[in-house]
Design an enzyme around this catalytic site. Structure first.
Site, PDB file in Angstrom:
ATOM      1  N   ASP A   1       0.805  -1.254   0.158  1.00  0.00           N
ATOM      2  CA  ASP A   1      -0.172  -0.055  -0.057  1.00  0.00           C
ATOM      3  C   ASP A   1       0.898   1.164   0.115  1.00  0.00           C
ATOM      4  OD1 ASP A   1      -2.900   0.956   0.436  1.00  0.00           O
ATOM      5  OD2 ASP A   1      -1.768   2.047   2.256  1.00  0.00           O
TER       6      ASP A   1
ATOM      7  N   GLU B   1       0.821  -0.098  -4.901  1.00  0.00           N
ATOM      8  CA  GLU B   1       0.130   0.902  -5.191  1.00  0.00           C
ATOM      9  C   GLU B   1       0.611   2.306  -5.177  1.00  0.00           C
ATOM     10  OE1 GLU B   1      -3.108   3.882  -3.537  1.00  0.00           O
ATOM     11  OE2 GLU B   1      -1.997   2.730  -2.342  1.00  0.00           O
TER      12      GLU B   1
END
Length: 238
Positions: free
Chosen positions: A138, A168
């Site tokens: 993340d 991400e």
């Protein structure tokens, strides 16, 4: 034949068990390069003791030294961008807002040696316990670019497994994604955010989108072996 990829959040923490008294700088949230601010007293939620686990899985205690900044000063009951005294924002991150090290919560300082060691130890425990096939990482644009390379490389050596990883990196400019891939040694994949935006434009065009151009400016076109495609996710539901 499904593979399991847990979502790993290394950038920030929330829900501390205790507060601590520190000094902080009030930085400009719109331009984090403006850091010449005096230190002021603050009470911040940065002490994670995990009393419920009673040291069963780890006896590591997270304190303010493990973080670069927070978004709440409980001494004044005011939100803001507070850089902890003695800390600097990491430089090898996305340059949006001058420096996009800080995202939310208590920002983990991956330059701090004890933090690097604990995250590696935790990662090794996690893969031994759950045996995942890899990771979704993340908010990698907010983490020093070489940290995920270091972290995943160490876990691969410890586990003896390839451990697929997709990051991400939320940016619609493909050049930013290829820059990150090069900076981290091309050892991971990234979600194709520019392709998501092309899908969005196509779906809202009323039938006027030229589908021959759907891959223009995308990571799939620039680095197909490093692209993971998607249509929508939790970041787009607003």
């Amino acid at each position: 034949d499904l593979q399991v990829l847990p979502d790993i959040v290394l950038n920030h923490r929330m829900g501390a068990d205790e507060s601590e008294q520190v000094t902080v700088h009030c930085d400009n949230p719109d331009d984090r390069s403006q850091t010449d601010t005096p230190e002021i007293p603050a009470v911040v939620f940065t002490r994670f003791t995990f009393p419920g686990r009673a040291g069963k899985y780890s006896d590591f205690i997270w304190t303010y030294e493990c973080f670069s900044g927070v978004d709440w000063n409980d001494a004044t009951h005011r939100s803001g961008l507070y850089r902890i005294g003695g800390k600097t924002w990491q430089q090898d991150v996305d340059k949006e807002r001058g420096n996009y090290d800080y995202l939310m919560g208590a920002d983990v300082d991956t330059d701090y040696p004890a933090v690097r060691e604990e995250l590696s130890r935790w990662g090794h425990w996690y893969i031994d316990t759950t045996e995942p096939d890899g990771f979704r990482l993340d908010a990698v644009k907010h983490i020093r670019f070489d940290f995920c390379t270091h972290w995943r490389g160490r876990l691969r050596r410890l586990s003896g497994r390839p451990l697929f990883a997709v990051g991400e990196y939320w940016n619609g400019e493909v050049g930013m994604l290829t820059h990150y891939l090069d900076a981290c040694g091309r050892v991971m994949q990234l979600f194709d955010v520019p392709l998501h935006y092309n899908f969005y434009r196509a779906s809202t065009s009323g039938g006027n989108f030229d589908m021959r151009r759907i891959f223009e400016g995308t990571l799939t076109a620039a680095r197909p072996a490093r692209a993971v495609t998607f249509v929508d996710n939790h970041d787009t539901q607003c």
